[in-house]
Scaffold this motif. Sequence first.
Motif, short mmCIF file in Angstrom:
data_model
loop_
_atom_site.label_atom_id
_atom_site.label_comp_id
_atom_site.label_asym_id
_atom_site.label_seq_id
_atom_site.Cartn_x
_atom_site.Cartn_y
_atom_site.Cartn_z
N ASP A 407 -16.96 1.69 -10.97
CA ASP A 407 -16.46 1.05 -12.13
C ASP A 407 -15.16 0.41 -12.18
O ASP A 407 -14.99 -0.27 -13.14
N GLY A 408 -14.36 0.60 -11.19
CA GLY A 408 -13.03 -0.13 -11.26
C GLY A 408 -12.14 1.12 -11.59
O GLY A 408 -12.15 1.74 -12.68
N HIS A 409 -10.86 0.98 -11.13
CA HIS A 409 -9.90 1.96 -11.48
C HIS A 409 -9.07 1.53 -12.88
O HIS A 409 -8.75 0.22 -12.67
N PRO A 410 -8.77 2.65 -13.57
CA PRO A 410 -7.87 1.97 -14.79
C PRO A 410 -6.48 1.72 -14.27
O PRO A 410 -5.93 2.21 -13.35
N LEU A 411 -5.92 0.74 -15.02
CA LEU A 411 -4.56 0.23 -14.66
C LEU A 411 -3.42 1.25 -14.38
O LEU A 411 -2.94 1.31 -13.22
N LYS A 412 -3.34 2.37 -15.19
CA LYS A 412 -2.48 3.28 -14.89
C LYS A 412 -2.62 4.13 -13.67
O LYS A 412 -1.65 4.34 -12.99
N SER A 413 -3.98 4.38 -13.54
CA SER A 413 -4.34 5.15 -12.29
C SER A 413 -4.05 4.33 -10.97
O SER A 413 -3.29 4.67 -10.01
N LEU A 414 -4.37 3.02 -10.90
CA LEU A 414 -4.08 2.12 -9.92
C LEU A 414 -2.52 1.98 -9.64
O LEU A 414 -2.10 1.85 -8.52
N MET A 415 -1.79 1.86 -10.56
CA MET A 415 -0.21 1.75 -10.67
C MET A 415 0.56 2.88 -9.82
O MET A 415 1.15 2.99 -8.93
N LEU A 416 -0.12 4.05 -10.42
CA LEU A 416 0.29 5.50 -9.83
C LEU A 416 -0.16 5.46 -8.38
O LEU A 416 0.69 5.78 -7.61
N ALA A 417 -1.23 4.87 -8.16
CA ALA A 417 -1.73 5.24 -6.52
C ALA A 417 -0.74 4.02 -5.76
O ALA A 417 -0.31 4.51 -4.63
N LYS A 418 -0.61 2.99 -6.47
CA LYS A 418 0.31 2.20 -5.52
C LYS A 418 1.81 2.67 -5.63
O LYS A 418 2.41 2.44 -4.42
N VAL A 419 2.19 3.11 -6.30
CA VAL A 419 3.66 3.75 -6.47
C VAL A 419 3.59 4.89 -5.49
O VAL A 419 4.62 5.02 -4.76
N LEU A 420 2.75 5.74 -5.57
CA LEU A 420 2.86 6.89 -4.84
C LEU A 420 2.61 6.71 -3.20
O LEU A 420 3.50 7.25 -2.35
N LYS A 421 1.71 5.57 -2.92
CA LYS A 421 1.59 5.16 -1.56
C LYS A 421 2.88 5.03 -0.77
O LYS A 421 3.15 4.92 0.44
N ASN A 422 3.77 4.33 -1.66
CA ASN A 422 5.04 3.71 -1.44
C ASN A 422 6.24 4.71 -1.68
O ASN A 422 6.56 4.62 -2.76
N ARG A 423 6.34 5.71 -0.81
CA ARG A 423 7.61 6.61 -1.35
C ARG A 423 8.80 6.16 -1.82
O ARG A 423 9.40 6.59 -2.81
N LYS A 424 9.49 5.02 -1.02
CA LYS A 424 10.79 4.88 -1.45
C LYS A 424 10.76 4.20 -2.73
O LYS A 424 11.69 4.26 -3.53
N LEU A 425 9.62 3.18 -2.92
CA LEU A 425 9.47 2.67 -4.29
C LEU A 425 9.29 3.86 -5.48
O LEU A 425 9.97 3.75 -6.34
N PHE A 426 8.64 4.55 -5.10
CA PHE A 426 8.49 5.94 -6.04
C PHE A 426 9.82 6.61 -6.34
O PHE A 426 10.05 6.77 -7.45
N HIS A 427 10.47 6.97 -5.49
CA HIS A 427 11.69 7.48 -5.72
C HIS A 427 12.75 6.84 -6.18
O HIS A 427 13.31 7.25 -7.06
N GLY A 428 12.79 5.24 -5.80
CA GLY A 428 13.42 4.57 -6.43
C GLY A 428 13.21 4.39 -7.96
O GLY A 428 14.02 4.53 -8.73
N LEU A 429 11.95 4.37 -8.31
CA LEU A 429 11.57 4.53 -9.72
C LEU A 429 12.24 5.62 -10.53
O LEU A 429 12.56 5.50 -11.83
N LEU A 430 11.98 6.76 -9.81
CA LEU A 430 12.50 7.83 -10.57
C LEU A 430 13.90 7.80 -10.80
O LEU A 430 14.43 8.26 -11.68
N ARG A 431 14.75 7.54 -9.87
CA ARG A 431 16.09 7.39 -9.70
C ARG A 431 16.19 6.34 -10.99
O ARG A 431 17.26 6.83 -11.65
#
Lengths: 768, 210
Positions: A407-431
């Motif tokens: 059915d297609g992934h909801p936006l927030k779940s897609l974003m989470l997936a995208k962010v998680l796949k890129n560790r540096k981006l993920f950790h950067g966002l947390l900082r």
Amino acid sequence: MGIDQTVEKKTEGGGEHINAYKKRINNALSNDFLRSAMDKFAIAYKESRKNAFADMDTGVDELIAEVAELKKNAVMKNSELLVQFRKKAEECGIQVHMAATADEANRIIADIAKNSGSRKIIKSKSMTAEETHLNHFLEKENLDVTETDLGEWIVQLRHEGPSHMVMPAIHLSRFQVADLFSDVTGKNQDAEIERLVKVARKELRSKFLEADMGITGANFVIADTGTIGIVTNEGNARLATTLPRVHVALAGIDKLLPSLKDALTVAKVLPRNATGQRLTSYVTWITGPSECKTTPSGKREMHIVLLDNGRSKIASDPDFAQILQCVRCGACANVCPVYRMVGGHQLGYIYIGAIGLITTYFFHGAENAKNIVQNCTNCGACKAVCAGGIDLPRLIKEVHTRIQDEDGHPLKSLMLAKVLKNRKLFHGLLRAASVAQKPVTGDTPYLRHLPMIFAKDHNFRRLPAIAKIPFRDRWESIKKEHQSAESIKAVAATSEKSDQKNQKNVKDNDKNIIRVGIFSGCVQDFVYPEQLEAGILAFSKYAQKDKKIILEFPMGQSCCGLPALSMGEKDAAKDVAIQNVNAFKGLKLDYIVTLCASCASHLKHAVPLLTGSILGKSATDFAEKVMPFSQFIYMTGGMDSLNAVDLQDSGNGQNMLKNIDRKKITWHSPCHLCRGIGIKDEPKEILGRTGHEFVKADEEETCCGFGGSFSVNFPAVSREILTRKLNDVEETGAEILVTECPGCVMQLRGGALNQNRSFKVVHLAEII
Amino acid sequence: MTQMDIVTEFKKKTSMVSSMVHEAQSIQDALEIAVSVCVKKSPAMMTNSSSETPHTGDSDSRISLMHGKTMAALDLDEDKLKILAKLCSDNNIDLITESLRNHGTGIDVGITTADYGIADTGTLVVSSDSEEKRLATMISEIHVALLLKSNIRPSALAMCEELELLTSKPSSYTAFITGPSRTADIERVLAIGVHGPLELHIILLDDIEK
């Protein structure tokens, strides 16, 4: 809930909107009767199940393994069994019908009624008939259908569906039933259960006597003799297969078993798991048309309709074939913390409970599964009791993923997936968040004001702020501290053993070196780094004195991937799993220790499943080394030193507990620790030796309601599960609640604070 | 496990499911117990529930309106039946041995034999291929079953072959009966006698050499 709610639910195209679903949940949560009925049941069930299994010669787990295995074999041999059964049944005079779809099954049964001149039909309980909406179909054909199982009759009269697989009317009070029966009989009926049951007996007995045709389900369809087995307590299936001149049994092809012996083995578990009975009042074995004195032939006309409705496709699906091992006991609902709060109408479509979240997708479509499948805390209680040995929590997530893939992934779940796949981006966002949150934390460790979009539903617990300095940035200094603690320990150890000749061996002997990789998980890395620091101190403090612990913290590690899987983002979960396995590769570690029970369980069980086909042995090597904190402390001989610390002053400066401020403490066992990894007693043994007074809380292994994205999606349910938990803790009078998962800490600490509870919440590492 | 142990276990488990167990030294003794159960029983419930008279125009209900009690015996041999007939007439009980369908709204006591007992669950195995026998175990308000002690087995799986013999016969109808009919469908409160018997009495006949 409203009488017509389920009907409305069924007819809605494209499925119910998530907000409408949440509204129904809120209604259920404010239904006091439902809440107290469910709560009493949840507690009573555990006890009666335990008693029912208590006096058996084989253990529960072995018996369940045996049932799972025989059901698995039966699923594999299904088409063979079908041929065998058909031949045998036809020899006995049964008319066998194969139905590919629900509609086909309904059509066949309506035709049997027409061809046999039947108009009045009585039914005993059948989930398969619920699955096909049989009653609805037959009524449209102008047939008069009466359910005769008391609970089913009640919900039929109310135009509802069952809210539990074996207790269909568990959501209703005696008063509601009395009102209903007053309407039906045209006489005022007292709300006295014994009398209400007698009213049903009398009303239904005349229906039995008038009926032309009886429809039953079948719990067992036995291939080598052509026998069906029906399990009931009330005896209605016996009357339905004895008084009318026509008998139709409707069963899914998954009910096929090779022999009576298999059926008897399943029957050992089914009632014990369903209702905590050793056996139901009646088990009926029927082999072909039996004597019926009202027909010219002297025999009843007997049909069996075997329903596929997608089952053979499921049987060939490597992930989902195991759901056909279900014996329909309903235990997965009985132990589900969400079911307990919201009832079966909110936690299923036709099939209820954990198995219902899965089978709805297959039997009733993604549109009816898409909301309910998210309503799972992933606590694993269902898996632990499943009579068919089905990995329910994993398959619930798998259904979620499939629905999103379709059915297609909801936006927030897609974003989470995208962010998680890129560790540096993920950790950067947390900082970045650590800085950006200042306006809402007011520099306290909590988010004081939630941003507006979250505020209303989510303020049932205080959410922690993101730490100023994450663990990974503290690592270098922590490592140094740890090394010096280890060398102090080594000196102490060698001085104790000064009579030994070769002191150097103690230090450098490989056998005495334990190489440990720390897996932090995101929550402890970025929210609760102090828990990890405390844990690392505990390593040196409690490990056997002649052991040297060398720590590693590979920076390439990322989120464990569980949150991604919870949101149906399997690809992202796979991606981070690969990153994590690779991060720890080549470090020659003995163990990978994590202080997060959820990470531990995910890394141990899900990572090899997700990455095994790509990484092969390195994935299983990784998983085997994963160990939760308490198990590590317990195993590295920490228990002896804890004892020593507790009982006598060893005088070496390590006695941290000498002047302990003795407190009353209790324990919440994280789901992913007690069921996910199977660690139940070790943490309590450790706590028992801290010098504090340990008091056991009721239901210490019941979920706290966190469940990662679950608590974000269904805050109201999460809040209620949490409150129930906090009540159990408060009941103990404990001043400190200890647990071993930062997710649980977040939920419990935030909840305790918000509700002004009298205890504080700490991670195990922080108290030892 | 000796047969005596198995019997003890059976008795324990049957009492846990609200069955009543009696011991009889002889057939005469057993049948006297059965009749006394009928004598002590209050009149058929169907006519008394909800403090109202049964539906008018329902031909079957006339039978249950009669004041005398009814006992059905279905599979007793001639000698036993003779004893029972005498006991029934002495106690003003109607004894019926066929056409149970005409008594659909209720019989006071149905007496049948049971083929086996299963100790670990307190279960009776009643091969009820005949419609009459089946009905006797279903529509009677009290079911009295006669069981030889030597026919009690430790568990269903332990007697799988014997059960297979019963259930593999074409047109066979084999019942496992564990206590009276029950339900917990309203507020999970256990209520006895929803569709089938309100009481189950098991009379054990001692045929074991001690």
